[in-house]
Design a protein around this motif. Structure first.
Motif, mmCIF file in Angstrom:
data_model
loop_
_atom_site.group_PDB
_atom_site.id
_atom_site.type_symbol
_atom_site.label_atom_id
_atom_site.label_comp_id
_atom_site.label_asym_id
_atom_site.label_seq_id
_atom_site.Cartn_x
_atom_site.Cartn_y
_atom_site.Cartn_z
ATOM 1 N N HIS A 29 -2.391 -0.060 -5.475
ATOM 2 C CA HIS A 29 -3.291 0.495 -4.475
ATOM 3 C C HIS A 29 -4.149 1.569 -5.118
ATOM 4 N N TYR A 53 -3.255 -4.379 -4.856
ATOM 5 C CA TYR A 53 -2.045 -3.880 -5.522
ATOM 6 C C TYR A 53 -2.273 -3.938 -7.017
ATOM 7 N N GLY A 105 0.797 -1.217 0.000
ATOM 8 C CA GLY A 105 0.000 0.000 0.000
ATOM 9 C C GLY A 105 0.829 1.266 0.000
#
Length: 352
Positions: A166, A164, A65
Motif C-alpha cells: 500500500h 499492495y 491496505g
C-alpha cells in the motif's frame, strides 16, 4: 444486554465477489508457498511450513491496505519474533515464563522496528512450545515462508485491483495535521493506514454532501422575484428594466402569462441593424421580435444535481422555472447553484 451485545459479530461490509477474492487469494498464497518450501526442504525432517503463516495470509489477502499486512511487518514481524523467542529459550526459566517473555519481547521488538504483525506473536509462541533453540529456524522456514507469501500477495492483489504494497496517498498538510492530532488523542494501534482513514473520512463527507445535494430542488434555490415582460412590449419599455433591477435576463410571456421566450441584453445587440436610437425609439421593434424563442426550462421539482450538467455543458446562465401551466415561477441562475453548492458543502463539513 448492551454489554453482551458487544460480543456479537458485526457484519462484514463486503460483497460475495470480494469474499471469493480473499478466499481464493489466501488459498493460492498458502498453496504456492507450501509447495515451494516443501520442494526446497526435500527429505529433511525439519519443518517446512509454520502455522502462523495462515494468520499472515488472512492479513495479506483480506486486508492488504492494513499497516499490519505490509511486506515489512509480515517478513520482519515473523522473523524478528522467531529470533527473539530463540533468545528467550536460552534463559531456561521454565516453559510458562519463557512463553510469556517471548511473546512480550517479540511485541516490543516489532514495535521498535515498526513491523508490528499479529502472527509474529504466534511465531514466538510456536518456537517456545516446540522447544526450538536453533536460530536457523528463523530463516528457514519462517523467513522463507514470509517472503514467498508476500510475493504471492503482491502478484495476486495487484492482479485483482488491490494495491499492495500500500502506497501512501499525496499529503494534504492541513488535513493531515488535524488527523494527526486526533490520532494522537486516540493513542491506539489502528488496523488501517493513515491515508486510507483520511480517504474514508473524505468519502463519507462527500457522500453526505451528495445526499444533501440530492434533496435540493429548483424551488429551493430559485429566485422568486423575477421581472417578466410581455412579448408585445416595445424595446424602449423593456430595456430600462435591465439596469433598473440589475438583471441579465427576463422571461417573456404572452397575454395569458405563459412563457414564450427569454430576452437578454445580447438579444438587443443582435437586433437587425442595431442602432440604439432607432431600436429603442417609441413605436420601434417589440420584445417578441428579438427574444430567444427556444428556451430551456425546468420544473420546480427538478433536482439540483440534474441542473448542474445543464449549466456546465450547454452554456446556459439562466433557467426559468415554470409551473404546469407554463407560467414562470422563478429563475435559477449559475449564482444560485454556486450558493446552494457552497451551503451544502459547509453543512456537510459541520460535525453531527
Amino acid at each position: 444486554m448492551a454489554w453482551l451485545s458487544a460480543f456479537l459479530p458485526g457484519p462484514l461490509a463486503i460483497d460475495n465477489r470480494e469474499r471469493l477474492r480473499v478466499v481464493a487469494g489466501a488459498s493460492l498464497g498458502i498453496g504456492l508457498t507450501a509447495w515451494l518450501c516443501h520442494a526446497l526442504a526435500g527429505a529433511q525432517p525439519s519443518p517446512w511450513l509454520v502455522a502462523p503463516l495462515g494468520a499472515s495470509a488472512v492479513l495479506v489477502f483480506a486486508v492488504p491496505g492494513s499497516p499490519l499486512a505490509q511486506p515489512w511487518p509480515v517478513i520482519g514481524g515473523n522473523t524478528v519474533s522467531a529470533l527473539v523467542a530463540v533468545l528467550c529459550m536460552q534463559l531456561q526459566v521454565g516453559p510458562e515464563w519463557t512463553a510469556a517473555l517471548a511473546v512480550g519481547a517479540a511485541i516490543a521488538a516489532m514495535m521498535a522496528l515498526r513491523c508490528l504483525h499479529p502472527p509474529g506473536g504466534a511465531c514466538a509462541l510456536l518456537v517456545v512450545l516446540n522447544g526450538i533453540s536453533d536460530p536457523a529456524f528463523a530463516l528457514q522456514p519462517v523467513l522463507l515462508n514470509s517472503v514467498l507469501l508476500v510475493l504471492c500477495g503482491m502478484v495476486y492483489n495487484q492482479a485483482t485491483k488491490r494495491p499492495y504494497p500500500h502506497r501512501a496517498a499525496a499529503a494534504v498538510p492541513a488535513a493531515d495535521l488535524d488527523l494527526d492530532q486526533v490520532l494522537a488523542r486516540y493513542n491506539q494501534v489502528l488496523d488501517i493506514s493513515r491515508d486510507e482513514l483520511r480517504a474514508l473520512i473524505e468519502d463519507t463527507q462527500l457522500q453526505g454532501y451528495q445526499r444533501r445535494l440530492a434533496d435540493l430542488r429548483a424551488r429551493d434555490i430559485m429566485s422568486t422575484h423575477i421581472i417578466t415582460v410581455a412579448h408585445s412590449w416595445p424595446l424602449a419599455q423593456a430595456w430600462p428594466l435591465f439596469r433598473q433591477h440589475k438583471i441579465k435576463a427576463m422571461p417573456v410571456v404572452d397575454a395569458q402569462g405563459e412563457l414564450v421566450g427569454i430576452v437578454t441584453p445580447a438579444d438587443f445587440l443582435r437586433s437587425p441593424g442595431f442602432d440604439a436610437a432607432a431600436v429603442l425609439a417609441p413605436g420601434g421593434l417589440q420584445v417578441g421580435q428579438i427574444m430567444t424563442r427556444s428556451v430551456r426550462v425546468v420544473s420546480a421539482d427538478r433536482h439540483l444535481a440534474e441542473l448542474i450538467p445543464v449549466f456546465a455543458s450547454s452554456g446556459h446562465h439562466h433557467l426559468p422555472v415554470i409551473d404546469a401551466q407554463q407560467r414562470p415561477l422563478g429563475m435559477v441562475t449559475q449564482s444560485d447553484v454556486v450558493a446552494a453548492l457552497s451551503g451544502s458543502l459547509l453543512r456537510a463539513a459541520q460535525p453531527t
